[in-house]
Design a protein around this motif. Sequence first.
Motif, PDB file in Angstrom:
ATOM      1  N   LEU A  69       0.823  -1.195   0.000  1.00 58.73           N
ATOM      2  CA  LEU A  69       0.000   0.000   0.000  1.00 58.73           C
ATOM      3  C   LEU A  69       0.857   1.243   0.000  1.00 58.73           C
ATOM      4  O   LEU A  69       0.439   2.296  -0.458  1.00 58.73           O
ATOM      5  CB  LEU A  69      -0.888   0.012   1.243  1.00 58.73           C
ATOM      6  CG  LEU A  69      -2.181  -0.747   1.084  1.00 58.73           C
ATOM      7  CD1 LEU A  69      -2.888  -0.850   2.412  1.00 58.73           C
ATOM      8  CD2 LEU A  69      -3.050  -0.025   0.066  1.00 58.73           C
ATOM      9  N   ASP A  70       2.056   1.112   0.569  1.00 60.04           N
ATOM     10  CA  ASP A  70       2.818   2.331   0.815  1.00 60.04           C
ATOM     11  C   ASP A  70       3.900   2.595  -0.227  1.00 60.04           C
ATOM     12  O   ASP A  70       4.831   3.340   0.027  1.00 60.04           O
ATOM     13  CB  ASP A  70       3.406   2.289   2.231  1.00 60.04           C
ATOM     14  CG  ASP A  70       4.146   0.986   2.476  1.00 60.04           C
ATOM     15  OD1 ASP A  70       4.193   0.149   1.558  1.00 60.04           O
ATOM     16  OD2 ASP A  70       4.674   0.810   3.583  1.00 60.04           O
ATOM     17  N   SER A  75      -0.128   2.822  -4.762  1.00 61.07           N
ATOM     18  CA  SER A  75      -1.157   3.675  -4.181  1.00 61.07           C
ATOM     19  C   SER A  75      -1.730   4.623  -5.234  1.00 61.07           C
ATOM     20  O   SER A  75      -2.885   5.011  -5.151  1.00 61.07           O
ATOM     21  CB  SER A  75      -0.641   4.421  -2.952  1.00 61.07           C
ATOM     22  OG  SER A  75       0.502   5.145  -3.257  1.00 61.07           O
ATOM     23  N   THR A  76      -0.935   4.926  -6.237  1.00 66.66           N
ATOM     24  CA  THR A  76      -1.444   5.779  -7.298  1.00 66.66           C
ATOM     25  C   THR A  76      -2.450   5.033  -8.170  1.00 66.66           C
ATOM     26  O   THR A  76      -3.519   5.553  -8.506  1.00 66.66           O
ATOM     27  CB  THR A  76      -0.278   6.313  -8.156  1.00 66.66           C
ATOM     28  OG1 THR A  76       0.625   7.009  -7.316  1.00 66.66           O
ATOM     29  CG2 THR A  76      -0.778   7.239  -9.241  1.00 66.66           C
ATOM     30  N   LEU A  78      -4.177   2.594  -7.186  1.00 62.56           N
ATOM     31  CA  LEU A  78      -5.329   2.420  -6.303  1.00 62.56           C
ATOM     32  C   LEU A  78      -6.207   3.666  -6.284  1.00 62.56           C
ATOM     33  O   LEU A  78      -7.439   3.578  -6.311  1.00 62.56           O
ATOM     34  CB  LEU A  78      -4.852   2.096  -4.885  1.00 62.56           C
ATOM     35  CG  LEU A  78      -5.935   1.898  -3.835  1.00 62.56           C
ATOM     36  CD1 LEU A  78      -6.879   0.768  -4.217  1.00 62.56           C
ATOM     37  CD2 LEU A  78      -5.320   1.634  -2.472  1.00 62.56           C
ATOM     38  N   SER A  79      -5.582   4.820  -6.271  1.00 64.06           N
ATOM     39  CA  SER A  79      -6.415   6.017  -6.209  1.00 64.06           C
ATOM     40  C   SER A  79      -7.192   6.196  -7.511  1.00 64.06           C
ATOM     41  O   SER A  79      -8.318   6.689  -7.504  1.00 64.06           O
ATOM     42  CB  SER A  79      -5.587   7.245  -5.842  1.00 64.06           C
ATOM     43  OG  SER A  79      -4.945   7.758  -6.968  1.00 64.06           O
ATOM     44  N   ALA A  82     -10.106   3.856  -7.123  1.00 67.49           N
ATOM     45  CA  ALA A  82     -11.066   4.348  -6.142  1.00 67.49           C
ATOM     46  C   ALA A  82     -11.939   5.441  -6.731  1.00 67.49           C
ATOM     47  O   ALA A  82     -13.159   5.438  -6.543  1.00 67.49           O
ATOM     48  CB  ALA A  82     -10.331   4.851  -4.905  1.00 67.49           C
ATOM     49  N   SER A  83     -11.323   6.353  -7.468  1.00 76.31           N
ATOM     50  CA  SER A  83     -12.172   7.447  -7.927  1.00 76.31           C
ATOM     51  C   SER A  83     -13.127   6.983  -9.014  1.00 76.31           C
ATOM     52  O   SER A  83     -14.283   7.386  -9.036  1.00 76.31           O
ATOM     53  CB  SER A  83     -11.340   8.667  -8.345  1.00 76.31           C
ATOM     54  OG  SER A  83     -10.663   8.392  -9.537  1.00 76.31           O
ATOM     55  N   MET A  86     -15.959   4.922  -7.243  1.00 75.83           N
ATOM     56  CA  MET A  86     -16.818   5.714  -6.392  1.00 75.83           C
ATOM     57  C   MET A  86     -17.814   6.533  -7.216  1.00 75.83           C
ATOM     58  O   MET A  86     -18.968   6.676  -6.831  1.00 75.83           O
ATOM     59  CB  MET A  86     -15.945   6.633  -5.551  1.00 75.83           C
ATOM     60  CG  MET A  86     -16.708   7.443  -4.565  1.00 75.83           C
ATOM     61  SD  MET A  86     -15.594   8.082  -3.295  1.00 75.83           S
ATOM     62  CE  MET A  86     -15.483   6.653  -2.237  1.00 75.83           C
ATOM     63  N   ARG A  87     -17.333   7.034  -8.329  1.00 72.87           N
ATOM     64  CA  ARG A  87     -18.226   7.768  -9.224  1.00 72.87           C
ATOM     65  C   ARG A  87     -19.426   6.935  -9.618  1.00 72.87           C
ATOM     66  O   ARG A  87     -20.495   7.459  -9.880  1.00 72.87           O
ATOM     67  CB  ARG A  87     -17.473   8.136 -10.522  1.00 72.87           C
ATOM     68  CG  ARG A  87     -16.789   9.448 -10.506  1.00 72.87           C
ATOM     69  CD  ARG A  87     -16.466   9.899 -11.944  1.00 72.87           C
ATOM     70  NE  ARG A  87     -15.589   8.974 -12.667  1.00 72.87           N
ATOM     71  CZ  ARG A  87     -14.264   8.982 -12.596  1.00 72.87           C
ATOM     72  NH1 ARG A  87     -13.656   9.869 -11.847  1.00 72.87           N
ATOM     73  NH2 ARG A  87     -13.548   8.130 -13.287  1.00 72.87           N
ATOM     74  N   ILE A  92     -15.223  -0.058  -2.438  1.00 70.89           N
ATOM     75  CA  ILE A  92     -14.075  -0.892  -2.726  1.00 70.89           C
ATOM     76  C   ILE A  92     -13.531  -1.477  -1.431  1.00 70.89           C
ATOM     77  O   ILE A  92     -13.389  -0.779  -0.440  1.00 70.89           O
ATOM     78  CB  ILE A  92     -12.992  -0.141  -3.535  1.00 70.89           C
ATOM     79  CG1 ILE A  92     -11.684  -0.042  -2.799  1.00 70.89           C
ATOM     80  CG2 ILE A  92     -13.422   1.218  -3.963  1.00 70.89           C
ATOM     81  CD1 ILE A  92     -10.651   0.588  -3.690  1.00 70.89           C
ATOM     82  N   LEU A  94     -10.454  -3.547   0.326  1.00 68.77           N
ATOM     83  CA  LEU A  94      -9.036  -3.592   0.074  1.00 68.77           C
ATOM     84  C   LEU A  94      -8.434  -4.844   0.669  1.00 68.77           C
ATOM     85  O   LEU A  94      -8.633  -5.136   1.845  1.00 68.77           O
ATOM     86  CB  LEU A  94      -8.439  -2.385   0.798  1.00 68.77           C
ATOM     87  CG  LEU A  94      -7.082  -1.921   0.368  1.00 68.77           C
ATOM     88  CD1 LEU A  94      -7.115  -1.562  -1.102  1.00 68.77           C
ATOM     89  CD2 LEU A  94      -6.698  -0.712   1.192  1.00 68.77           C
ATOM     90  N   LEU A 281       7.470  12.795  -8.506  1.00 71.92           N
ATOM     91  CA  LEU A 281       8.669  13.590  -8.260  1.00 71.92           C
ATOM     92  C   LEU A 281       9.458  13.869  -9.531  1.00 71.92           C
ATOM     93  O   LEU A 281      10.429  14.625  -9.512  1.00 71.92           O
ATOM     94  CB  LEU A 281       9.584  12.868  -7.261  1.00 71.92           C
ATOM     95  CG  LEU A 281       9.092  12.855  -5.829  1.00 71.92           C
ATOM     96  CD1 LEU A 281      10.014  12.012  -4.963  1.00 71.92           C
ATOM     97  CD2 LEU A 281       9.030  14.291  -5.295  1.00 71.92           C
ATOM     98  N   ARG A 295      -2.378   6.248 -12.659  1.00 70.22           N
ATOM     99  CA  ARG A 295      -3.764   6.563 -12.279  1.00 70.22           C
ATOM    100  C   ARG A 295      -4.735   6.090 -13.339  1.00 70.22           C
ATOM    101  O   ARG A 295      -5.789   5.536 -13.058  1.00 70.22           O
ATOM    102  CB  ARG A 295      -3.937   8.077 -12.115  1.00 70.22           C
ATOM    103  CG  ARG A 295      -4.111   8.545 -10.701  1.00 70.22           C
ATOM    104  CD  ARG A 295      -4.592   9.984 -10.680  1.00 70.22           C
ATOM    105  NE  ARG A 295      -6.051  10.034 -10.666  1.00 70.22           N
ATOM    106  CZ  ARG A 295      -6.774   9.952  -9.556  1.00 70.22           C
ATOM    107  NH1 ARG A 295      -6.170   9.870  -8.399  1.00 70.22           N
ATOM    108  NH2 ARG A 295      -8.083   9.964  -9.601  1.00 70.22           N
TER     109      ARG A 295
END
Lengths: 337, 337
Positions: A69-70, A75-76, A78-79, A82-83, A86-87, A92, A94, A281, A295
């Motif tokens: 996860l970290d 995590s990207t 995953l996001s 998720a979005s 959720m829409r 979700i 995990l 980065l 993403r």
Amino acid sequence: MVSIDEVARHAGVSTATVSRALSGRGHVSDATKARVEAAAKTLGYVVSASASSLASGRTRNIGVLVPFLDRWFFSTVLSGIASALMRRGYDITLYSLTADRAERRDVFDTFLRRQRVDGVIAISIEIGEEETEQLMALDLPVIAIGGPNPRLTTLTVDDVAVARLATEHLLALGHREIAHIGASPEFDIDFHIPTHRRQGFEQALADAGIPVKPSLFEPADFTIEGGFRAAKQLLGKPGGRPTAIFAASDEMAIGALLAARELGYRVPEDISVVGIDGHELGEFFRLTTVDQFPRGQGERAADAILAELEKGVAPTHQPGELPYELIVRGSTARLAD
Amino acid sequence: MVSIDEVARHAGVSTATVSRALSGRGHVSDATKARVEAAAKTLGYVVSASASSLASGRTRNIGVLVPFLDRWFFSTVLSGIASALMRRGYDITLYSLTADRAERRDVFDTFLRRQRVDGVIAISIEIGEEETEQLMALDLPVIAIGGPNPRLTTLTVDDVAVARLATEHLLALGHREIAHIGASPEFDIDFHIPTHRRQGFEQALADAGIPVKPSLFEPADFTIEGGFRAAKQLLGKPGGRPTAIFAASDEMAIGALLAARELGYRVPEDISVVGIDGHELGEFFRLTTVDQFPRGQGERAADAILAELEKGVAPTHQPGELPYELIVRGSTARLAD
DNA sequence: CTGAAAGCGCTAACAT
DNA sequence: ATGTTAGCGCTTTCAG
């Protein structure tokens, strides 16, 4: 909690009609539909997930399997998932797969079998033979991202091509002594992406008529620190240092960049560095990279599973269809004569 | 999917007994319990989450509210939560709160009200008045991490003390001209942690009899890039640069460190840098920091909510009880005379 | 200690 | 287009 029959009473209809009006399944006249919706709203009614799931067999919930996860990449992705989910009103749940064998078994044996999810998305995890079997036994749509598995629907980017692109960028700038930072052999065993990237690298060199020197390969662990160490090795060896480094991930590329600086080399004047991923980065470090839009990968996986769920469309994904793009920033330059 | 009555038949008992044997609620003789467990195992039976939830009102599922999935701090806390919860057989469903107001409303209005979770953990999100109301109306245990909310059970670290500690470390090394990189004012409005850190900084200075100079404060956005920019400002101003920088997060501290190097200052000889968090990159950059053990925060939150759920123990948390620790590495040193 | 039976709150035939 | 009704697969009284 207000329940469906309160809504039914309030709207002056049966519970069946409430169910139909709210779920959109089956016909309801516009007038009653409006009445039901109004009643639901004023009462603050929300369908109970467990009752609805039990009765319908649908959960409106997707399970997501993640290895770490970290770590930024996961995590990207995953996001993104998720979005997108959720829409569409999906929850979700995990499942984080640790190194712990027993915990991992539990996920496949128990957690996933509780009938809590309508489908599962697996992010870049290498899934063993037995685990694949268990996933398929779930009889649920499964979408894997990365790590092609012939028996599972998988979204992949063409890792060989991605690595070729990065390498060809360096070649086009005139570099001939190009080093590669890839995975350590143990890592490679059950995770094929690094191997593909190395292959793409070697193919590009071969096409340019440049022999692959084993001394220009250095393994690392996909972290900044690992990339840093590997680059120090590469750049520190006496007798002909590389003029460019292609790292199999942005994090390792950033490490390489920092190592070069610390050794007193200027990037890109003395040495060019290119990575893969599209790390957040990258911009800050002015890193040239091949972006693979993590993403977006998550969003696509979510869309794919919803399509399969709601339209019954079995996804027809070609291997390696995910997009990627060379982003040229400040860490690469022409080889000085 | 094999169901409870198959197990019952196989074990020669009633479904009620199977339920009791498997859930551990109510008494079952050791002998029958063993038979039931054996039957369940050979049949590969797993309790259906929705049926069990509907009948019992318990879901064995915790909702987790996260502001950003792709930022190191949050994903690290999340991974702590995930591993603690999974060990106890709980699922976790993820609610990612975006900036989108409408989506955020949905989470509180709808997603959380589907009766899918037994409790909720909110990671460092500032929860508004109305949202707090809605959370409490759920009538579920709620644990918040960070961002103290008087109406919610909250796990916090004493941010003032943490900042004092970091600052006092610098003072003890002889520094007098200490700059602080904190949050930009907009950020501060609904998020109090940065404010507390600033207060701790100023208190430590005051205690040492050093006046707070506004020119030695520079706002940033908690990213490496932001810290980099802020440090450049701080170090570039003509007329007396600071000899040390205290950044309100490790990511900003790393940015500051990079900025110092780029300007030609040596860290720690010319300038000391200290951060807060315990970021995974801290070791690599040899960053002195006050670690707040984010993974541990997640684990504690998970334990707290389970305790409330299973033992009915309403948690008795004192504000600011989470542990923190100064980790001295290579980015701070005595002020040269 | 164990079984019978009544729901939990919805959805989906089947009627009308 | 809407209502009636029989479950979905468990858990939990209530008896025994």
